[in-house]
Design a protein around this motif. Structure first.
Motif, PDB file in Angstrom:
ATOM      1  N   ARG B 198      -5.066  -5.482  -4.373  1.00 46.95           N
ATOM      2  CA  ARG B 198      -5.640  -3.420  -3.550  1.00 46.95           C
ATOM      3  C   ARG B 198      -4.337  -3.062  -2.853  1.00 46.95           C
ATOM      4  NH1 ARG B 198     -10.718  -6.617  -2.599  1.00 46.95           N
ATOM      5  NH2 ARG B 198     -12.057  -5.688  -4.681  1.00 46.95           N
ATOM      6  N   SER B 199      -4.552  -1.981  -2.750  1.00 48.00           N
ATOM      7  CA  SER B 199      -3.617  -1.476  -1.620  1.00 48.00           C
ATOM      8  C   SER B 199      -3.387  -1.862  -0.583  1.00 48.00           C
ATOM      9  CB  SER B 199      -3.361  -0.064  -1.928  1.00 48.00           C
ATOM     10  OG  SER B 199      -2.599   0.171  -0.632  1.00 48.00           O
ATOM     11  N   ARG B 200      -2.227  -2.227   0.270  1.00 47.75           N
ATOM     12  CA  ARG B 200      -2.167  -2.635   1.594  1.00 47.75           C
ATOM     13  C   ARG B 200      -2.388  -1.790   2.432  1.00 47.75           C
ATOM     14  NH1 ARG B 200       0.210  -8.099   1.767  1.00 47.75           N
ATOM     15  NH2 ARG B 200      -0.245  -7.779   3.658  1.00 47.75           N
ATOM     16  N   VAL B 201      -2.689  -0.512   2.456  1.00 50.85           N
ATOM     17  CA  VAL B 201      -3.120   0.523   3.224  1.00 50.85           C
ATOM     18  C   VAL B 201      -4.316   1.065   3.370  1.00 50.85           C
ATOM     19  CG1 VAL B 201      -2.030   2.781   3.438  1.00 50.85           C
ATOM     20  CG2 VAL B 201      -0.438   1.505   2.141  1.00 50.85           C
ATOM     21  N   ASP B 202      -4.615   1.020   4.636  1.00 56.03           N
ATOM     22  CA  ASP B 202      -6.161   1.253   4.855  1.00 56.03           C
ATOM     23  C   ASP B 202      -6.162   2.502   4.687  1.00 56.03           C
ATOM     24  OD1 ASP B 202      -8.602   1.749   6.935  1.00 56.03           O
ATOM     25  OD2 ASP B 202      -8.234  -0.105   7.187  1.00 56.03           O
ATOM     26  N   LEU B 203      -7.223   2.972   3.535  1.00 58.88           N
ATOM     27  CA  LEU B 203      -7.639   4.912   3.669  1.00 58.88           C
ATOM     28  C   LEU B 203      -7.700   5.477   5.229  1.00 58.88           C
ATOM     29  CD1 LEU B 203      -6.883   6.695   2.011  1.00 58.88           C
ATOM     30  CD2 LEU B 203      -9.765   5.646   0.957  1.00 58.88           C
ATOM     31  N   ASP B 204      -9.079   4.429   5.856  1.00 66.56           N
ATOM     32  CA  ASP B 204      -9.574   5.309   6.724  1.00 66.56           C
ATOM     33  C   ASP B 204      -8.481   5.250   7.713  1.00 66.56           C
ATOM     34  OD1 ASP B 204     -11.407   5.597   5.674  1.00 66.56           O
ATOM     35  OD2 ASP B 204     -12.460   3.715   6.231  1.00 66.56           O
ATOM     36  N   GLN B 205      -7.533   4.014   7.958  1.00 60.90           N
ATOM     37  CA  GLN B 205      -6.629   4.503   9.073  1.00 60.90           C
ATOM     38  C   GLN B 205      -5.792   5.613   8.553  1.00 60.90           C
ATOM     39  OE1 GLN B 205      -6.537   2.808  12.153  1.00 60.90           O
ATOM     40  NE2 GLN B 205      -8.033   1.556  12.184  1.00 60.90           N
ATOM     41  N   SER B 206      -4.860   5.135   7.600  1.00 58.93           N
ATOM     42  CA  SER B 206      -3.738   6.543   7.226  1.00 58.93           C
ATOM     43  C   SER B 206      -4.511   7.458   7.198  1.00 58.93           C
ATOM     44  CB  SER B 206      -3.661   6.041   5.678  1.00 58.93           C
ATOM     45  OG  SER B 206      -4.924   6.254   4.363  1.00 58.93           O
ATOM     46  N   LEU B 207      -6.327   8.262   6.862  1.00 65.40           N
ATOM     47  CA  LEU B 207      -6.294   9.006   6.896  1.00 65.40           C
ATOM     48  C   LEU B 207      -6.317   9.764   8.824  1.00 65.40           C
ATOM     49  CD1 LEU B 207      -9.116   9.949   4.301  1.00 65.40           C
ATOM     50  CD2 LEU B 207      -6.842  10.865   4.600  1.00 65.40           C
TER      51      LEU B 207
END
Lengths: 263, 239
Positions: B198-207
């Motif tokens: 999976r991506s290592r990017v947290d979607l909620d945090q990035s948004l």
């Protein structure tokens, strides 16, 4: 010939090998077996060593696949009474064959071009191999092979894979694929035990749509006597015969008048 | 309105944050900003035998459009026209049976004739497929495994941050040399087949960070507008 088949590998997230129509060659595998056995014997005599050889199933390559198949290959045309054949020797396979014939190692030979002498040997080897192609291209008047520039118009392709004493592949292209012969895989007698439901129905005649709409409990629907003689017998939804319905010996009966003309 | 340096920098921050949001949808992608990274790597099971998960801290190698080497942790591979390619269609690099390094590709004729069946990647990174032949003497059909080559993986010195590209691959920073090897050899662990990272990017945090970047930009824009008006008023008074 198009056949229903399943993809070789699953695609998509479900990895399902989906059903699809594939174009397959009608060239009998037995004919390829004859060619392969002959080539094996010929190579064994030329190389002076036992040859282990297998073959790939015949295929109908797509138009875009032919340039890949014949890209850097040496091609030799073999004229037959049924079809033309072409021996396809890719560069590395031709090199391997020449090296084996001269007892040279491929590493020592590196990437140099074939010498005129080696090309002549390769040509004569192709001529010897072509003598085994009668099973797929018909009888030949001569054993000569001609260098060929391209395989435009060729249809079928199969490959022989030599495993020992040298690893190489020999391709064979054919200008025509045998036409498939229609053959019934089931005799009609094999279907005789299949059970079908038979229905005898009375044709009560013609009635107007308005009369149908007015039908209610207690209504009477006039039926003409002569219509009662128009009965049909159906099996599995197919009308088999027309005749007259009645009762005989205390059981409903159907007297066939005219059989339907069906194949 | 003139765009001054602080406003330009704010726009750059928005672009960087937006890029991180896009990376949240790219398997194996690493964020440019650590504050939106997930605590640990995770992967999901997939039925695809050509999907593999790279060992922690390593990257798969592929060839970019200009011939440069690209590094990515996305192990969702596929075979197209006989070549093993990554999710973006870049040819994947590996060790060939001859020992040389290059693009992993099956025999061209096998690929053209659709003979490649049951292709899979093993834990040691070996890419193999099955090919069926017939013995002319017995008529016996036999499927044999054909090895195309072995995947290469690379790792970098600790703390190295790859130069981000389109989100799914990066380039090695100038002067940094990657340590390249095969899975299961030396310091490299084995790959995990039938897994997709999976991506290592947290979607909620990035948004959330993207929204903050927009808010910061709007605040700076308002401040600049107010400053402009103030300047104009002062000039009017002087006149």
């Amino acid at each position: 010939m198009k056949v229903l088949a399943f993809a070789r590998s699953g695609a998509g997230a479900d990895r399902l090998r989906r059903a699809r129509f594939e174009t397959r060659s009608s060239l009998p595998v037995s004919a390829v077996c004859v060619v392969a056995s002959g080539v094996r014997e010929t190579l064994a005599s030329l190389l002076g060593a036992p040859v282990v050889l297998r073959f790939f199933d015949p295929a109908i390559p797509l138009p875009q696949a032919w340039p890949i198949i014949t890209g850097d290959a040496a091609l030799y045309r073999v004229r037959g009474s049924v079809a033309d054949a072409a021996l396809v020797l890719r560069r590395r396979d031709a090199d391997a064959l020449v090296c084996a014939l001269f007892g040279e190692s491929q590493e020592a030979r590196a990437q140099r071009e074939l010498s005129p002498l080696e090309r002549e040997v390769l040509h004569r080897t192709a001529q010897a191999l072509a003598a085994n192609l009668a099973a797929v291209c018909g009888q030949r008047e001569t054993n000569a092979v001609e260098p060929l520039a391209g395989v435009d118009g060729y249809v079928t392709f199969f490959e022989l894979q030599v495993e020992e004493p040298v690893a190489l592949r020999i391709g064979v292209a054919l200008s025509a694929d045998p036409k498939p012969e229609p053959r019934g895989s089931l005799e009609i007698g094999a279907l005789s035990n299949v059970e079908v439901s038979a229905v005898a129905s009375l044709d009560a005649g013609v009635i107007e749509a308005g009369a149908v709409a007015r039908l209610a409990a207690g209504s009477s629907l006039p039926v003409r006597l002569r219509n009662l003689e128009r009965c049909s017998l159906r099996g599995a939804g197919v009308r088999l015969a027309r005749g007259i319905c009645g009762v005989r010996g205390g059981r409903y009966a159907f007297v066939a008048g005219a059989a339907e003309d069906r194949v | 309105m003139f765009l001054d340096a602080p406003l330009g920098a704010a726009l750059d921050r928005i672009a960087e944050r937006a890029a991180d949001v896009r990376r949240a949808f790219v398997p194996g992608a690493v964020p440019e900003h650590d504050d939106v990274a997930t605590p640990a790597a995770s992967s999901a099971f997939t039925l695809d035998p050509l999907s593999v998960c790279a060992p922690e801290g390593t990257y798969f190698l592929s060839t970019g459009a200009r011939g440069e080497t690209a590094y990515s942790r996305d192990g969702a591979f596929a075979i197209r026209e006989g070549r093993l390619v990554d999710g973006s269609g870049r040819p994947v690099l590996g060790t060939l049976p001859s020992g040389e390094r290059g693009e992993l590709r099956a025999d061209a004729v096998d690929a053209a004739l659709g003979r490649i069946a049951d292709a899979r990647i093993r834990p040691d990174g070996t890419l193999a497929y099955m090919r069926t032949t017939t013995d002319p003497r017995t008529g016996e059909r036999q499927a044999r495994q054909i090895v195309v080559g072995r995947l290469l993986v690379a790792c970098f010195p600790a703390g190295t941050r790859l130069q981000a590209r389109d989100g799914d691959a990066g380039a090695a920073p100038a002067g940094v040399v990657a340590d390249v090897g095969s899975p299961g050899e030396g310091r490299f662990a084995r790959v995990v087949p039938m897994q997709r990272e999976r991506s290592r990017v947290d979607l909620d945090q990035s948004l959330a960070r993207l929204k903050e970047a927009y808010v910061a930009f709007e605040a700076m824009q308002a401040a600049q507008t107010a400053r402009g008006r103030l300047g104009k008023t002062a000039m009017d008074l002087l006149k």
